[in-house]
Scaffold this motif. Structure first.
Motif, short mmCIF file in Angstrom:
data_model
loop_
_atom_site.label_atom_id
_atom_site.label_comp_id
_atom_site.label_asym_id
_atom_site.label_seq_id
_atom_site.Cartn_x
_atom_site.Cartn_y
_atom_site.Cartn_z
N SER A 17 -5.22 8.44 68.15
CA SER A 17 -4.58 9.74 67.98
C SER A 17 -3.15 9.77 68.48
CB SER A 17 -5.40 10.81 68.71
OG SER A 17 -5.47 10.49 70.09
N SER A 18 -2.79 8.83 69.32
CA SER A 18 -1.43 8.84 69.88
C SER A 18 -0.97 7.41 70.09
CB SER A 18 -1.40 9.60 71.21
OG SER A 18 -0.14 9.48 71.81
N HIS A 26 8.03 10.30 67.40
CA HIS A 26 6.73 10.86 67.01
C HIS A 26 6.67 11.19 65.53
CE1 HIS A 26 5.22 12.18 71.26
NE2 HIS A 26 5.43 10.88 71.16
N THR A 27 7.67 11.93 65.05
CA THR A 27 7.63 12.37 63.65
C THR A 27 7.73 11.21 62.67
OG1 THR A 27 8.56 14.52 64.24
CG2 THR A 27 8.73 13.84 61.92
N PHE A 30 4.43 9.33 62.67
CA PHE A 30 3.39 10.16 62.07
C PHE A 30 3.51 10.16 60.54
CE2 PHE A 30 2.03 14.29 60.43
CZ PHE A 30 0.70 14.28 60.82
N GLN A 33 2.49 6.80 59.16
CA GLN A 33 1.05 6.68 59.20
C GLN A 33 0.39 7.48 58.08
OE1 GLN A 33 -0.75 8.38 62.65
NE2 GLN A 33 -2.74 7.39 62.34
N THR A 91 -3.27 2.37 61.43
CA THR A 91 -3.23 2.73 62.84
C THR A 91 -3.41 1.52 63.74
OG1 THR A 91 -4.12 4.91 62.31
CG2 THR A 91 -4.26 4.20 64.61
#
Length: 541
Positions: A17-18, A26-27, A30, A33, A91
């Motif tokens: 999840s992180s 982060h963006t 994300f 992914q 991931t």
């Protein structure tokens, strides 16, 4: 330790999840992914739309789509599995790369991985085609399964340094074997939980759905010759269970053809009464539009009277010229394709037909599929001499596909649908018999050779189609259609009084005045007629 110099986000355990990367990444991480889910998402909604609104034809509009809504719903499950495994692979690879590389380098690698995923999915889709939804997504999921298993094996067996960061450190060497066992258990548990269980669930659902689909199709499928979108013909409405034969007789607007239709009705059509009672023939004469206004003015009144009297003449919206015979035949098949029947028989208005013999054979044979019977020709090159009325300059290939003589041929209902019931362009050449072979060649349908159908001035007792064309001089063949029907009515041999010294094509020529081998023909009992010494083959650019 080497890891003591890594940034804090590298030293902490990474979760699905992180990624524990700096906030400014982060963006982008994300989004990268999430891009791996694009093929599965597009496929899911595409299959959903097809399940709700099943297409009738494939994108070429040539072939019927065979997939059902249930197949599309099952393919949606495989799309979900593809999305799940794509996310797991992306991931896990991102976690491994973040342990070894800088964040910008990892983002580039994720972009490449996503591109490979997209291109591979598109290539598989194009390879299978639009009417194989389950196979498309099963193949993609199989490749993702292989990639995930390979990644787990690599990180477990070949890269223990990466795996050791998830295990509790211990300075005691005696615990190494315990760590190894713990890693193996973790590896096997991951394979079962992430890969095997979802796969087994989707496989079981697919298996039961396909079994249900097969059972449903067995209960509801109708034979091809009983097209559900075709309407009953009034001529067959009172003969349930009979073998229904639609017959179209190619004719024309000329005074000579008008007379031939009269003779046809008064002679050979009288044998329909002797046909097997379980076989019903419906005969329609077919003509096109008058070729000139002079022909219309001369013949229109007679044609209208003929239609009012016999109601067996159909005027089609197509050319009536000799060079457009192929288009007239195709238009006739299009018109007849709207009706329910079992066989289509095509003939000409100067052919004497043994309806009694044909009906008995059709009754004994029953309803067939992919059936095509006639006097077959094979490996015949086009005539390139423009002075010949049968010359062919528009057909560019050196030989024609197998075809049957236009004097008479019989097609099963499904073959008519393949010719006239599907969309797509059609090639038209001058001779309609050769055109039939061109239309059916892509479907790998070959004619059943029947030598009893003749177009020359020969007569054999077992013939089912005898040509009464124009042979330049009266009585050239020894008699008329009236003489032949009288022979049969009075119990005489069919060919009594007719010219029998001409050797009919593919018949024995012993004692005959002619021999078809001298005409440069050769015969094969299965394939039919070909040329004994073919000319030099030519291709038109």
């Amino acid at each position: 330790m080497a890891t003591s110099h890594l940034p804090s986000f590298r030293r902490r355990a990474l979760s699905l999840s992180s990624f524990n990367v700096p906030r400014r990444y982060h963006t982008p991480i994300f989004l990268l992914q999430g891009l791996c889910l694009a093929p599965a998402a597009v496929g899911f909604f595409h299959q959903l739309s097809r399940a709700w609104y099943p297409p009738l034809y494939d994108p070429t509009h040539l072939f019927h789509v065979k997939s059902t809504p249930l197949i599309y719903y099952v393919s949606m499950l495989w799309c979900l599995l593809v999305g799940y495994w794509s996310s797991i692979l992306t991931t896990s690879m991102a976690r491994r790369w973040l342990y070894r590389y800088q964040v910008t380098n990892v983002m580039l690698r994720l972009l490449v991985l996503t591109g490979v995923n997209w291109l591979g999915s598109y290539w598989i889709y194009r390879s299978y085609g639009p009417d194989q939804p389950i196979w498309i997504w099963m193949t993609i999921s199989g490749l993702l399964l292989l990639a995930n298993v390979s990644k787990l094996m690599w990180t477990t067996a070949i890269d223990p340094k990466y795996q050791s960061k998830f295990a509790s450190p211990s300075p005691i060497n005696s615990l190494n074997s315990l760590k190894k066992t713990s890693q193996d258990i973790h590896y096997r548990s991951t394979v079962v939980r992430v890969l095997v269980l979802p796969l087994m669930v989707v496989l079981f659902i697919t298996m039961f759905a396909m079994l249900f689909q097969v059972a449903h199709m067995r209960q509801t499928a109708a034979p091809t010759h009983m097209q559900v979108d075709a309407k009953p013909h009034p001529a067959f409405s009172h003969q349930p269970g009979n073998t229904r034969v639609m017959v179209f007789v190619l004719s024309a607007w000329t005074p000579k053809s008008y007379e031939k239709r009269r003779v046809f009705r008064e002679t050979t059509m009288q044998l329909i009464a002797d046909a097997d009672p379980n076989v019903t023939f419906h005969v329609e004469f077919v003509i096109g539009q008058p070729p000139t206004e002079q022909v219309r003015a001369t013949m229109n009144a007679k044609i209208e009277q003929e239609i009012a009297e016999f109601n067996d003449l159909k005027i089609l919206d197509t050319s009536d010229k000799y060079e457009d015979l192929s288009e007239k035949v195709y238009t006739a098949m299009e018109w007849m394709d709207q009706y329910q029947f079992d066989y289509l028989m095509k003939t000409d208005d100067d052919i004497f037909i043994r309806w009694d013999t044909i009906s008995k054979e059709l009754r004994a044979m029953g309803k067939q599929q992919r059936y095509w019977q006639g006097l077959a020709y094979w490996n015949i090159p086009p005539i390139r001499d423009a002075r010949n009325k049968n010359s062919e300059m528009d057909y560019t290939l050196p030989i024609f596909p197998p075809y049957t003589a236009g004097a008479l041929y019989i097609l099963s209902r499904d073959v008519v649908r393949l010719i006239a019931g599907v969309g797509g362009p059609r090639l038209f050449v001058k001779n309609e018999d050769q055109n039939l072979g061109i239309w059916l060649f892509p479907f790998n349908i070959r004619p059943i050779h029947d030598r009893r159908i003749q177009q020359i001035d020969a007569c054999e007792e077992d013939m089912i189609a005898k040509h009464f064309g124009d042979f330049d001089e009266p009585g050239a063949i020894g008699g008329t259609m009236y003489d032949m029907i009288n022979n049969l009515r009075q119990g005489r041999k069919m060919c009594e009084g007719f010219r029998v010294n001409v050797c009919a094509m593919c018949y024995p020529c012993h004692g005959k005045a002619t021999n078809w081998r001298e005409w440069n023909f050769a015969c094969n009992d299965i394939k039919g007629v070909t040329l004994l010494n073919p000319p030099k083959l030519t291709i038109i650019d």
